[in-house]
Design a protein around this motif. Structure first.
Motif, PDB file in Angstrom:
ATOM      1  N   ALA A 317       0.837  -1.213   0.000  1.00 33.84           N
ATOM      2  CA  ALA A 317       0.000   0.000   0.000  1.00 33.84           C
ATOM      3  C   ALA A 317       0.867   1.256   0.000  1.00 33.84           C
ATOM      4  CB  ALA A 317      -0.923  -0.007   1.220  1.00 33.84           C
ATOM      5  N   GLY A 318       1.989   1.205   0.697  1.00 36.51           N
ATOM      6  CA  GLY A 318       2.861   2.376   0.805  1.00 36.51           C
ATOM      7  C   GLY A 318       3.920   2.450  -0.285  1.00 36.51           C
ATOM      8  N   GLY A 319       3.873   1.540  -1.243  1.00 34.52           N
ATOM      9  CA  GLY A 319       4.876   1.541  -2.318  1.00 34.52           C
ATOM     10  C   GLY A 319       6.251   1.093  -1.843  1.00 34.52           C
ATOM     11  N   VAL A 320       6.286   0.373  -0.722  1.00 29.55           N
ATOM     12  CA  VAL A 320       7.565  -0.056  -0.135  1.00 29.55           C
ATOM     13  C   VAL A 320       7.890  -1.482  -0.592  1.00 29.55           C
ATOM     14  CG1 VAL A 320       8.738  -0.587   2.051  1.00 29.55           C
ATOM     15  CG2 VAL A 320       7.268   1.438   1.871  1.00 29.55           C
ATOM     16  N   ALA A 321       9.064  -1.663  -1.170  1.00 27.99           N
ATOM     17  CA  ALA A 321       9.486  -3.002  -1.600  1.00 27.99           C
ATOM     18  C   ALA A 321       9.908  -3.819  -0.386  1.00 27.99           C
ATOM     19  CB  ALA A 321      10.631  -2.895  -2.598  1.00 27.99           C
ATOM     20  N   PHE A 322       9.776  -5.137  -0.526  1.00 29.97           N
ATOM     21  CA  PHE A 322       9.786  -6.000   0.641  1.00 29.97           C
ATOM     22  C   PHE A 322      10.385  -7.349   0.255  1.00 29.97           C
ATOM     23  CE2 PHE A 322       7.370  -8.713   3.543  1.00 29.97           C
ATOM     24  CZ  PHE A 322       7.084  -7.902   4.631  1.00 29.97           C
ATOM     25  N   GLN A 323      11.395  -7.808   0.969  1.00 29.32           N
ATOM     26  CA  GLN A 323      11.929  -9.161   0.710  1.00 29.32           C
ATOM     27  C   GLN A 323      12.308  -9.835   2.029  1.00 29.32           C
ATOM     28  OE1 GLN A 323      15.845  -9.613  -1.072  1.00 29.32           O
ATOM     29  NE2 GLN A 323      15.394 -11.693  -1.778  1.00 29.32           N
ATOM     30  N   PRO A 324      11.664 -10.942   2.349  1.00 28.28           N
ATOM     31  CA  PRO A 324      12.110 -11.674   3.532  1.00 28.28           C
ATOM     32  C   PRO A 324      13.546 -12.139   3.329  1.00 28.28           C
ATOM     33  CG  PRO A 324      10.005 -12.553   2.720  1.00 28.28           C
ATOM     34  CD  PRO A 324      10.539 -11.616   1.669  1.00 28.28           C
ATOM     35  N   GLY A 350      13.762 -13.955  25.452  1.00 27.56           N
ATOM     36  CA  GLY A 350      13.199 -15.240  25.013  1.00 27.56           C
ATOM     37  C   GLY A 350      12.170 -15.011  23.925  1.00 27.56           C
ATOM     38  N   GLY A 351      11.858 -16.079  23.203  1.00 27.21           N
ATOM     39  CA  GLY A 351      10.903 -15.953  22.104  1.00 27.21           C
ATOM     40  C   GLY A 351      11.554 -16.383  20.804  1.00 27.21           C
ATOM     41  N   THR A 352      10.751 -16.388  19.746  1.00 24.88           N
ATOM     42  CA  THR A 352      11.240 -16.831  18.439  1.00 24.88           C
ATOM     43  C   THR A 352      11.039 -15.725  17.420  1.00 24.88           C
ATOM     44  OG1 THR A 352      10.660 -19.112  18.971  1.00 24.88           O
ATOM     45  CG2 THR A 352      10.968 -18.595  16.629  1.00 24.88           C
ATOM     46  N   VAL A 353      12.125 -15.367  16.736  1.00 25.53           N
ATOM     47  CA  VAL A 353      11.998 -14.417  15.627  1.00 25.53           C
ATOM     48  C   VAL A 353      11.485 -15.244  14.448  1.00 25.53           C
ATOM     49  CG1 VAL A 353      13.155 -12.734  14.176  1.00 25.53           C
ATOM     50  CG2 VAL A 353      13.918 -13.080  16.548  1.00 25.53           C
ATOM     51  N   GLN A 354      10.242 -14.981  14.081  1.00 25.08           N
ATOM     52  CA  GLN A 354       9.597 -15.833  13.069  1.00 25.08           C
ATOM     53  C   GLN A 354       9.861 -15.335  11.654  1.00 25.08           C
ATOM     54  OE1 GLN A 354       8.156 -18.615  13.744  1.00 25.08           O
ATOM     55  NE2 GLN A 354       7.374 -18.540  15.834  1.00 25.08           N
ATOM     56  N   MET A 355       9.946 -14.012  11.481  1.00 17.54           N
ATOM     57  CA  MET A 355      10.151 -13.448  10.145  1.00 17.54           C
ATOM     58  C   MET A 355      11.081 -12.254  10.235  1.00 17.54           C
ATOM     59  SD  MET A 355       8.405 -15.329   7.961  1.00 17.54           S
ATOM     60  CE  MET A 355       8.722 -14.421   6.471  1.00 17.54           C
ATOM     61  N   PHE A 356      11.827 -12.036   9.166  1.00 21.93           N
ATOM     62  CA  PHE A 356      12.770 -10.909   9.096  1.00 21.93           C
ATOM     63  C   PHE A 356      12.850 -10.517   7.618  1.00 21.93           C
ATOM     64  CE2 PHE A 356      16.850  -8.810   8.882  1.00 21.93           C
ATOM     65  CZ  PHE A 356      16.914  -8.105  10.083  1.00 21.93           C
ATOM     66  N   ALA A 357      12.736  -9.235   7.323  1.00 21.33           N
ATOM     67  CA  ALA A 357      12.768  -8.808   5.915  1.00 21.33           C
ATOM     68  C   ALA A 357      13.511  -7.494   5.777  1.00 21.33           C
ATOM     69  CB  ALA A 357      11.343  -8.629   5.385  1.00 21.33           C
ATOM     70  N   ARG A 358      14.014  -7.260   4.584  1.00 22.48           N
ATOM     71  CA  ARG A 358      14.556  -5.934   4.256  1.00 22.48           C
ATOM     72  C   ARG A 358      13.464  -5.163   3.527  1.00 22.48           C
ATOM     73  NH1 ARG A 358      16.991  -5.348  -1.406  1.00 22.48           N
ATOM     74  NH2 ARG A 358      16.190  -7.208  -2.446  1.00 22.48           N
ATOM     75  N   ILE A 359      13.510  -3.834   3.662  1.00 20.75           N
ATOM     76  CA  ILE A 359      12.562  -2.959   2.970  1.00 20.75           C
ATOM     77  C   ILE A 359      13.336  -1.820   2.317  1.00 20.75           C
ATOM     78  CG2 ILE A 359      10.505  -3.524   4.339  1.00 20.75           C
ATOM     79  CD1 ILE A 359      11.042  -1.102   6.100  1.00 20.75           C
ATOM     80  N   GLY A 360      12.685  -1.167   1.352  1.00 19.19           N
ATOM     81  CA  GLY A 360      13.311  -0.053   0.644  1.00 19.19           C
ATOM     82  C   GLY A 360      12.442   0.321  -0.540  1.00 19.19           C
ATOM     83  N   PHE A 361      12.972   1.153  -1.410  1.00 23.95           N
ATOM     84  CA  PHE A 361      12.283   1.418  -2.674  1.00 23.95           C
ATOM     85  C   PHE A 361      12.991   0.603  -3.748  1.00 23.95           C
ATOM     86  CE2 PHE A 361      11.130   5.381  -0.372  1.00 23.95           C
ATOM     87  CZ  PHE A 361       9.752   5.201  -0.424  1.00 23.95           C
ATOM     88  N   GLY A 362      12.219  -0.139  -4.534  1.00 27.31           N
ATOM     89  CA  GLY A 362      12.826  -1.020  -5.530  1.00 27.31           C
ATOM     90  C   GLY A 362      12.166  -0.844  -6.881  1.00 27.31           C
ATOM     91  N   PRO A 363      12.735  -1.499  -7.901  1.00 31.13           N
ATOM     92  CA  PRO A 363      12.130  -1.444  -9.224  1.00 31.13           C
ATOM     93  C   PRO A 363      10.831  -2.256  -9.235  1.00 31.13           C
ATOM     94  CG  PRO A 363      13.931  -3.021  -9.202  1.00 31.13           C
ATOM     95  CD  PRO A 363      13.932  -2.357  -7.856  1.00 31.13           C
TER      96      PRO A 363
END
Ligand SMILES: Cc1cc2nc3c(=O)[nH]c(=O)nc-3n(C[C@H](O)[C@H](O)[C@H](O)COP(=O)(O)O)c2cc1C
Length: 380
Positions: A317-324, A350-363
């Motif tokens: 929605a925000g035009g932000v590129a996203f890659q786990p 304690g706990g589990t990091v379930q997801m991690f992604a980079r964000i930015g503006f991409g093609p």
């Protein structure tokens, strides 16, 4: 594991390829026949369940394995199973990530159904589960009920534009300061993120190292390479896995410059180009986001999937590129040190990091291939 398509091309030798492309016009101009059709069929079908499922199968999922199977024999009910032939035993030994992908599928199904005036009540793992392995028991039972009072979710408007963007991002364009606030649409799982340049630099380095380990570990790298689909003919035949398409990949496949064999040969140019391409992705992150759960039950993983889909749609929605970038979250021995390091930073109590992604503006990037719904209905 993902290679940036453009970067790979440059590194393998753009000049040679361009020259060859000119002479191999028919090959270079190959186009998809069937692999992208499901994106145009979303929302179609006479039955509310078919309409919702035709959207659900566009959900993000690890290595685009699309491990979903549905049983529709019970009127008004979708019983979801996992296709145990489509697991990732090397990089996802407990099928934690596969389960997250199934959570994304269920949330997209729920959102599509509510747009269609249907309330969906989901019971995860109604016959129980095994923490260490997925089996033939149902992943979820979802009951559809017509309900005019159901509230459509505004995030659903972005479902068809959502992409995992595996290209380098623009390092000259910082993300707006309110980006993380806009992406925090999680409903039950703890969302976190950073745009701070010093922190981002630290995560760039950690994700780069995790990619190096995954690729230099023969059994985890082979799991990815076995899923490479190179050129549209292969992608149409198997519209899942890790796809490499476009004029130059068609030519490189036809001329033998980029094949599964060359990709796995650590002495080859294709291998080195692939490594540099994934580094270019890690190195151009302009921010990072993550989801953390207190416990790590199958229900937590399904809930993570639902929230991950929501965060992904908010980014769209925000035009932000996203890659786990999941490598450091993976539970195989060679990754243990980075796993501990990342958890010490993001879940110190304690706990589990379930997801991690980079964000930015991409093609702008194309949608990824999908199997059609018919291929996923085990009992209609
Ligand atoms: C649990 C999970 C883990 C993922 N891990 C990665 C990853 O490490 N690297 C990556 O490039 N994409 C990753 N993805 C994104 C998938 O590759 C992507 O969703 C899939 O290829 C389908 O493409 P699409 O999201 O553009 O429809 C992950 C997705 C999920 C749900």
């Amino acid at each position: 594991m993902t290679l940036s398509r453009r970067k790979t091309l440059t590194l393998i030798g753009g000049g040679v390829i361009l020259a060859a492309t000119a002479g191999l016009g028919a090959i270079a101009s190959r186009a998809p026949r069937t692999a992208l059709l499901p994106w145009g069929q979303a929302g179609s079908g006479a039955d509310a369940r078919h309409r919702a499922l035709s959207h659900a199968l566009l959900a993000p999922n690890p290595h685009n394995r699309q491990p979903w199977l549905v049983d529709l024999r019970e009127e008004g009910v979708v019983t979801l199973f996992v296709d145990t032939a489509k697991l990732l035993p090397h990089t996802d030994p407990f099928s934690r990530q596969i389960t997250i992908g199934l959570g994304c599928f269920l949330e997209l199904m729920r959102m599509a159904a509510s747009q269609d005036g249907q309330r969906v009540t989901i019971t995860p793992f109604p016959e129980g589960f095994d923490d260490r392995a997925l089996d033939g028991r149902p992943v979820a039972r979802a009951v559809f009920t017509a309900d005019a009072s159901v509230t459509p979710d505004p995030l659903f408007a972005h479902a068809l534009e959502r992409r995992s963007n595996k290209e380098p991002y623009d390092t000259a364009r910082p993300l707006p300061a309110d980006t993380l606030k806009k992406l925090d649409v999680a409903t039950s799982v703890r969302f976190g993120g950073t745009l701070d340049p010093a922190e981002v630099a630290g995560w760039r380095a950690l994700t780069r190292e995790a990619l190096r380990i995954e690729i230099e570990t023969p059994h985890t790298y082979k799991e990815s390479v076995d899923l490479f689909r190179i050129g549209w003919a292969e992608v149409d035949a198997n519209p899942d896995g890790i796809d490499f398409t476009g004029p130059m990949f068609e030519v490189m496949a036809a001329t033998g410059l980029f094949t599964r064999e060359s990709a796995i040969d650590t002495g080859s140019q294709a291998y080195r180009a692939g490594l540099d391409a994934v580094y270019a992705n890690a190195d151009t992150a302009m921010g990072h986001v993550w989801l953390v759960t207190r416990t790590n039950s199958r229900a937590d993983q399904i809930a993570t999937g639902a929230d991950w889909l929501r965060v992904n749609l908010a980014a769209t929605a925000g035009g932000v590129a996203f890659q786990p970038l999941s490598q450091a979250l993976q539970e195989y021995p060679e990754m243990a040190a980075l796993y501990r390091d990342l958890h010490a930073r993001l879940a110190p109590a304690g706990g589990t990091v379930q997801m991690f992604a980079r964000i930015g503006f991409g093609p702008e990037v194309n949608p990824s291939p999908r199997w059609p719904l018919e291929a996923k209905i085990v009992h209609g």
